[in-house]
Design a protein around this motif. Structure first.
Motif, PDB file in Angstrom:
ATOM      1  N   VAL A  91       0.866  -1.132   0.121  1.00  0.00           N
ATOM      2  CA  VAL A  91       0.010  -0.022  -0.133  1.00  0.00           C
ATOM      3  C   VAL A  91       0.969   1.143  -0.096  1.00  0.00           C
ATOM      4  O   VAL A  91       1.718   1.302   0.897  1.00  0.00           O
ATOM      5  N   GLY A  92       0.720   1.933  -0.828  1.00  0.00           N
ATOM      6  CA  GLY A  92       1.260   3.332  -1.088  1.00  0.00           C
ATOM      7  C   GLY A  92       0.570   4.694  -0.855  1.00  0.00           C
ATOM      8  O   GLY A  92      -0.711   4.633  -1.247  1.00  0.00           O
ATOM      9  N   ILE A  93       0.927   5.717  -0.531  1.00  0.00           N
ATOM     10  CA  ILE A  93       0.435   6.914  -0.207  1.00  0.00           C
ATOM     11  C   ILE A  93       0.970   8.190  -0.622  1.00  0.00           C
ATOM     12  O   ILE A  93       2.262   8.143  -0.531  1.00  0.00           O
ATOM     13  N   ASP A  94       0.465   9.115  -1.110  1.00  0.00           N
ATOM     14  CA  ASP A  94       1.348  10.418  -1.912  1.00  0.00           C
ATOM     15  C   ASP A  94       0.017  11.653  -2.020  1.00  0.00           C
ATOM     16  O   ASP A  94      -0.838  11.099  -2.577  1.00  0.00           O
ATOM     17  N   LEU A  95       0.628  12.462  -1.757  1.00  0.00           N
ATOM     18  CA  LEU A  95      -0.251  13.694  -2.193  1.00  0.00           C
ATOM     19  C   LEU A  95      -0.401  13.847  -3.763  1.00  0.00           C
ATOM     20  O   LEU A  95      -1.342  14.334  -4.169  1.00  0.00           O
ATOM     21  N   LEU A  96       0.648  13.602  -4.369  1.00  0.00           N
ATOM     22  CA  LEU A  96       0.672  13.607  -5.835  1.00  0.00           C
ATOM     23  C   LEU A  96       0.098  12.379  -6.720  1.00  0.00           C
ATOM     24  O   LEU A  96       0.041  11.343  -5.794  1.00  0.00           O
ATOM     25  N   PRO A  97      -0.300  12.355  -7.475  1.00  0.00           N
ATOM     26  CA  PRO A  97      -1.000  11.149  -8.290  1.00  0.00           C
ATOM     27  C   PRO A  97       0.246  10.208  -8.717  1.00  0.00           C
ATOM     28  O   PRO A  97       1.275  10.651  -8.884  1.00  0.00           O
ATOM     29  N   THR A  98      -0.141   8.724  -8.594  1.00  0.00           N
ATOM     30  CA  THR A  98       0.905   8.027  -8.822  1.00  0.00           C
ATOM     31  C   THR A  98       0.156   6.887  -9.963  1.00  0.00           C
ATOM     32  O   THR A  98      -0.813   6.489  -9.741  1.00  0.00           O
ATOM     33  N   ASP A  99       0.777   6.539 -11.141  1.00  0.00           N
ATOM     34  CA  ASP A  99       0.366   5.637 -12.046  1.00  0.00           C
ATOM     35  C   ASP A  99       0.131   4.366 -11.518  1.00  0.00           C
ATOM     36  O   ASP A  99       1.011   4.103 -10.496  1.00  0.00           O
ATOM     37  N   PRO A 100      -0.763   3.577 -11.717  1.00  0.00           N
ATOM     38  CA  PRO A 100      -1.136   2.381 -11.191  1.00  0.00           C
ATOM     39  C   PRO A 100       0.052   1.378 -11.267  1.00  0.00           C
ATOM     40  O   PRO A 100       0.779   1.628 -12.274  1.00  0.00           O
ATOM     41  N   ILE A 101       0.404   0.514 -10.284  1.00  0.00           N
ATOM     42  CA  ILE A 101       1.211  -0.451 -10.312  1.00  0.00           C
ATOM     43  C   ILE A 101       0.439  -1.910  -9.850  1.00  0.00           C
ATOM     44  O   ILE A 101      -0.199  -1.897  -8.896  1.00  0.00           O
ATOM     45  N   GLU A 102       0.552  -2.721 -10.886  1.00  0.00           N
ATOM     46  CA  GLU A 102       0.073  -4.001 -10.722  1.00  0.00           C
ATOM     47  C   GLU A 102       0.323  -4.453  -9.113  1.00  0.00           C
ATOM     48  O   GLU A 102       1.338  -4.705  -8.812  1.00  0.00           O
ATOM     49  N   GLY A 103      -0.777  -4.809  -8.398  1.00  0.00           N
ATOM     50  CA  GLY A 103      -0.636  -5.458  -7.149  1.00  0.00           C
ATOM     51  C   GLY A 103      -0.643  -4.662  -6.035  1.00  0.00           C
ATOM     52  O   GLY A 103      -0.456  -5.031  -4.968  1.00  0.00           O
ATOM     53  N   ALA A 104      -0.413  -3.301  -6.311  1.00  0.00           N
ATOM     54  CA  ALA A 104      -0.323  -2.254  -5.149  1.00  0.00           C
ATOM     55  C   ALA A 104      -1.656  -1.361  -5.062  1.00  0.00           C
ATOM     56  O   ALA A 104      -2.226  -1.277  -6.147  1.00  0.00           O
ATOM     57  N   THR A 105      -1.970  -0.977  -3.854  1.00  0.00           N
ATOM     58  CA  THR A 105      -3.010  -0.292  -3.603  1.00  0.00           C
ATOM     59  C   THR A 105      -2.241   1.129  -3.486  1.00  0.00           C
ATOM     60  O   THR A 105      -1.472   1.415  -2.415  1.00  0.00           O
ATOM     61  N   LEU A 106      -2.641   2.069  -4.258  1.00  0.00           N
ATOM     62  CA  LEU A 106      -2.241   3.520  -4.139  1.00  0.00           C
ATOM     63  C   LEU A 106      -3.291   4.611  -3.643  1.00  0.00           C
ATOM     64  O   LEU A 106      -4.265   4.656  -4.232  1.00  0.00           O
ATOM     65  N   LEU A 107      -2.974   5.213  -2.636  1.00  0.00           N
ATOM     66  CA  LEU A 107      -3.871   6.298  -2.000  1.00  0.00           C
ATOM     67  C   LEU A 107      -3.387   7.590  -2.535  1.00  0.00           C
ATOM     68  O   LEU A 107      -2.241   8.110  -2.061  1.00  0.00           O
ATOM     69  N   GLN A 108      -4.203   8.382  -3.058  1.00  0.00           N
ATOM     70  CA  GLN A 108      -3.784  10.090  -3.279  1.00  0.00           C
ATOM     71  C   GLN A 108      -4.282  10.686  -2.275  1.00  0.00           C
ATOM     72  O   GLN A 108      -5.545  10.983  -2.358  1.00  0.00           O
ATOM     73  N   MET A 109      -3.790  10.877  -1.183  1.00  0.00           N
ATOM     74  CA  MET A 109      -4.235  11.751  -0.041  1.00  0.00           C
ATOM     75  C   MET A 109      -2.848  12.245   0.757  1.00  0.00           C
ATOM     76  O   MET A 109      -1.863  11.833   0.616  1.00  0.00           O
ATOM     77  N   ASP A 110      -3.060  13.342   1.469  1.00  0.00           N
ATOM     78  CA  ASP A 110      -1.904  13.806   2.509  1.00  0.00           C
ATOM     79  C   ASP A 110      -1.742  12.885   3.566  1.00  0.00           C
ATOM     80  O   ASP A 110      -2.550  12.430   4.274  1.00  0.00           O
ATOM     81  N   PHE A 111      -0.588  12.383   3.777  1.00  0.00           N
ATOM     82  CA  PHE A 111      -0.176  11.498   5.007  1.00  0.00           C
ATOM     83  C   PHE A 111      -0.584  12.176   6.280  1.00  0.00           C
ATOM     84  O   PHE A 111      -0.781  11.535   7.136  1.00  0.00           O
ATOM     85  N   MET A 112      -0.270  13.483   6.277  1.00  0.00           N
ATOM     86  CA  MET A 112      -0.767  14.363   7.634  1.00  0.00           C
ATOM     87  C   MET A 112      -2.116  14.451   7.844  1.00  0.00           C
ATOM     88  O   MET A 112      -2.591  15.083   8.902  1.00  0.00           O
ATOM     89  N   ASP A 113      -3.104  14.022   6.774  1.00  0.00           N
ATOM     90  CA  ASP A 113      -4.365  14.117   7.000  1.00  0.00           C
ATOM     91  C   ASP A 113      -4.890  12.873   8.157  1.00  0.00           C
ATOM     92  O   ASP A 113      -4.238  12.002   8.286  1.00  0.00           O
ATOM     93  N   GLU A 114      -5.907  13.544   9.089  1.00  0.00           N
ATOM     94  CA  GLU A 114      -5.821  12.833  10.545  1.00  0.00           C
ATOM     95  C   GLU A 114      -6.495  11.299   9.979  1.00  0.00           C
ATOM     96  O   GLU A 114      -6.295  10.568  10.617  1.00  0.00           O
ATOM     97  N   ALA A 115      -7.008  11.292   8.716  1.00  0.00           N
ATOM     98  CA  ALA A 115      -7.765  10.092   8.293  1.00  0.00           C
ATOM     99  C   ALA A 115      -6.654   9.060   7.575  1.00  0.00           C
ATOM    100  O   ALA A 115      -7.013   7.727   7.585  1.00  0.00           O
ATOM    101  N   ALA A 116      -5.540   9.482   7.245  1.00  0.00           N
ATOM    102  CA  ALA A 116      -4.730   8.838   6.491  1.00  0.00           C
ATOM    103  C   ALA A 116      -4.096   7.457   7.186  1.00  0.00           C
ATOM    104  O   ALA A 116      -4.101   6.387   6.509  1.00  0.00           O
ATOM    105  N   PRO A 117      -3.808   7.427   8.404  1.00  0.00           N
ATOM    106  CA  PRO A 117      -3.342   6.137   8.989  1.00  0.00           C
ATOM    107  C   PRO A 117      -4.409   5.034   9.080  1.00  0.00           C
ATOM    108  O   PRO A 117      -4.154   3.988   8.710  1.00  0.00           O
ATOM    109  N   ASP A 118      -5.644   5.277   9.255  1.00  0.00           N
ATOM    110  CA  ASP A 118      -6.561   4.352   9.260  1.00  0.00           C
ATOM    111  C   ASP A 118      -6.854   3.900   7.884  1.00  0.00           C
ATOM    112  O   ASP A 118      -7.185   2.734   7.659  1.00  0.00           O
ATOM    113  N   GLU A 119      -6.885   4.807   6.896  1.00  0.00           N
ATOM    114  CA  GLU A 119      -6.992   4.343   5.367  1.00  0.00           C
ATOM    115  C   GLU A 119      -5.970   3.601   4.993  1.00  0.00           C
ATOM    116  O   GLU A 119      -6.080   2.404   4.437  1.00  0.00           O
ATOM    117  N   LEU A 120      -4.817   3.499   5.310  1.00  0.00           N
ATOM    118  CA  LEU A 120      -3.698   2.697   5.196  1.00  0.00           C
ATOM    119  C   LEU A 120      -3.804   1.319   5.711  1.00  0.00           C
ATOM    120  O   LEU A 120      -3.458   0.442   5.398  1.00  0.00           O
TER     121      LEU A 120
END
Length: 220
Positions: A91-120
């Motif tokens: 599972v990856g997270i970034d404020l910037l968009p990331t092109d899909p990677i097969e087998g990975a879940t990619l979240l586009q959001m701010d890691f410092m967002d309070e909701a980010a840890p639970d989403e991850l």
């Protein structure tokens, strides 16, 4: 040009409307052997080799079943994880968009967002064996401010790692010149069996970045 970078340098003319700093960056990219190697090997960024070199030294990828990649864009580190751990959850997270990677879940959001840890945590579906952080704050040109902002991200990443890592897990994070400060090192040593600093060869000599590798998570 040779892959070793021993061939003639490519010069970039200063184009109308292009800043001198942009010209220097473009020239550096064109003459960087790691940039050329990444293009040839199919990696999205030269940063992939930083992770490869760190893993060759510390061996933290072997056996990992769940991995979190903080600051995943553009995806070079995630590509390495998928190649070396094709069956692992990623599972990856970034404020910037990331092109899909097969087998990975990619979240586009701010890691410092309070909701980010639970989403991850929800996306990963269980405790992690490895938390990677290549995050760095956007620089403002004031060294002390830039250092504080980036170290704030490292501390937040460590807090998250201590919440999600399984015993024996590893935390790898980008820090700045001089490594982690004394407070952060103390926190790392309380939580991990070994704490090392390293500057992989792929990290540019003029760069202030270092990496901290903390292994053997002791558990919450």
């Amino acid at each position: 040009m040779s892959r070793s970078g021993s061939g003639p340098r490519t010069r970039v003319r200063t184009a109308k409307g292009r800043r001198v700093s942009s010209t220097r960056w473009l020239e550096r990219q064109l003459n960087d052997p790691y940039v050329k190697k990444a293009r040839a090997d199919g990696y999205r960024s030269r940063a992939a080799y930083k992770l490869i070199e760190l893993d060759e030294r510390f061996g933290f990828l072997k056996g990992a079943k769940r991995v979190v990649d903080l600051g995943v864009a553009p995806g070079g580190w995630a590509q390495v994880v998928r190649q070396r751990l094709p069956q692992a959850g990623l599972v990856g997270i970034d404020l910037l968009p990331t092109d899909p990677i097969e087998g990975a879940t990619l979240l586009q959001m701010d890691f410092m967002d309070e909701a980010a840890p639970d989403e991850l945590k929800a996306a990963l579906g269980g405790p992690a064996d490895l938390v990677l952080s290549d995050m760095a704050a956007n620089t403002v040109g004031h060294p002390q401010t830039d250092h504080l902002r980036t170290m704030g991200l490292v501390e937040a990443a460590l807090d998250f790692a201590c919440e999600i890592l399984s015993p024996g897990g590893t935390f790898v994070a980008k820090v700045l010149a001089g490594g982690a400060d004394s407070h952060l090192v103390a926190e790392l040593k309380r939580s991990f069996t070994t704490v090392k600093h390293a500057k992989p060869p792929a990290s540019r000599k003029g760069s202030s970045e270092w990496y901290v590798v903390a292994q053997g998570f002791k558990g919450a």
